[in-house]
Motif scaffolding. Sequence first.
Motif, PDB file in Angstrom:
ATOM      1  N   SER A 176       0.815  -1.220   0.000  1.00  0.00           N
ATOM      2  CA  SER A 176       0.000   0.000   0.000  1.00  0.00           C
ATOM      3  C   SER A 176       0.843   1.262   0.000  1.00  0.00           C
ATOM      4  O   SER A 176       0.336   2.342  -0.296  1.00  0.00           O
ATOM      5  N   LEU A 216       3.168   7.956   0.875  1.00  0.00           N
ATOM      6  CA  LEU A 216       1.812   7.897   1.421  1.00  0.00           C
ATOM      7  C   LEU A 216       0.787   8.387   0.410  1.00  0.00           C
ATOM      8  O   LEU A 216      -0.329   8.759   0.781  1.00  0.00           O
ATOM      9  N   ASN A 273      -1.039   6.873  -1.799  1.00  0.00           N
ATOM     10  CA  ASN A 273      -2.292   6.114  -1.891  1.00  0.00           C
ATOM     11  C   ASN A 273      -3.246   6.495  -0.768  1.00  0.00           C
ATOM     12  O   ASN A 273      -4.459   6.661  -0.996  1.00  0.00           O
ATOM     13  N   TYR A 274      -2.724   6.664   0.448  1.00  0.00           N
ATOM     14  CA  TYR A 274      -3.572   7.062   1.566  1.00  0.00           C
ATOM     15  C   TYR A 274      -4.036   8.511   1.412  1.00  0.00           C
ATOM     16  O   TYR A 274      -5.171   8.850   1.790  1.00  0.00           O
ATOM     17  N   ALA A 312      -7.855   9.743   1.233  1.00  0.00           N
ATOM     18  CA  ALA A 312      -8.322  10.765   2.175  1.00  0.00           C
ATOM     19  C   ALA A 312      -9.090  11.872   1.460  1.00  0.00           C
ATOM     20  O   ALA A 312      -9.970  12.504   2.065  1.00  0.00           O
ATOM     21  N   ALA A 362      -4.132  -0.334  -0.072  1.00  0.00           N
ATOM     22  CA  ALA A 362      -4.409   0.705   0.925  1.00  0.00           C
ATOM     23  C   ALA A 362      -5.841   0.597   1.441  1.00  0.00           C
ATOM     24  O   ALA A 362      -6.093   0.726   2.647  1.00  0.00           O
ATOM     25  N   THR A 398      -5.968  -2.414   3.714  1.00  0.00           N
ATOM     26  CA  THR A 398      -5.286  -2.155   4.984  1.00  0.00           C
ATOM     27  C   THR A 398      -6.148  -1.295   5.903  1.00  0.00           C
ATOM     28  O   THR A 398      -6.263  -1.568   7.110  1.00  0.00           O
ATOM     29  N   LEU A 399      -6.782  -0.263   5.355  1.00  0.00           N
ATOM     30  CA  LEU A 399      -7.652   0.586   6.173  1.00  0.00           C
ATOM     31  C   LEU A 399      -8.871  -0.174   6.675  1.00  0.00           C
ATOM     32  O   LEU A 399      -9.303   0.023   7.822  1.00  0.00           O
TER      33      LEU A 399
END
Length: 287
Positions: free
Chosen positions: A34, A50, A52-53, A57, A256, A259-260
């Motif tokens: 991710s 970061l 992908n996160y 978001a 990602a 994972t979240l």
Amino acid sequence: MSRARFAPAALSAPALLTLGTVLLIPLISVALLSFRGFDYDKGILPIWSLANYAELAGDALFYEVMERTFRLATIVTALCILIGVPEAIIIHRMAPRWRGLMLLVVVGPLLVSVVVRTFGWMVLLGTNGLLNQAMLAIGIPGAPFRLMYTELAIVLGLVHVMVPLVVLAVWASLGRLDPALARAAESLGAGRVAVLRRVVLPNIMPGIMAGALMVFCLSASAFATPQMLGGRRLKVASSMTYTEFLNTLNWPLGAAVATLLLLAILATTLLWTSLVERRALRRLGVG
């Protein structure tokens, strides 16, 4: 003495090694994936970020999907408790010759593939399905209704899949309940409702909460039933992950999302476990 000290670790080492190989390593690999970059021309890039996160978001669709995922999981959990707890109590109070048969009827669906059971719901809920045909036959205004590819269809399918888990968890708690407690309450003048509310339910609450936790976690991570009954329009977190992995081929973004989802389920599990432990300590008069 030293051998006895290390004996538990040595005995548990094969199981821990197997667990780490088949469970932890794939999960860690997905989590690491991710953080990788992605380009639609070059594929997965050998960079760490970061991005992908950050993309998730700022994605309104992601928030909508996660909200739908956990809202449906909550509704399914509540319905499974409302159906499964009375069902387990009724089966527990049946005569022994009927008890085993009814328990087999409840657990029987677990022996059938989830996909097969979901296909059954598709036959029932389709525009020309059995349910709509029955409503047409009795003259219900507005029939046939659009039942497939709705949140109602997803909830019905998941409840059918998950109810046996609640029944089994509550059944185990009822098996540990001392029948003398109910008889003692009745001898003191308590009615059936009072016995159920003040004796039976508090003692089987660990089974109810354990069943609710299982149902919630499995409903939040379910894929086949929401995908088949909800279609492409009503996405949940698992189907969004599937889309990113196999349709857009953006594996890091799919990782990602996965994972979240895993972190959200783990947080829910820890919160639920702490509430159960706190309640148990209060019953014991500790804390």
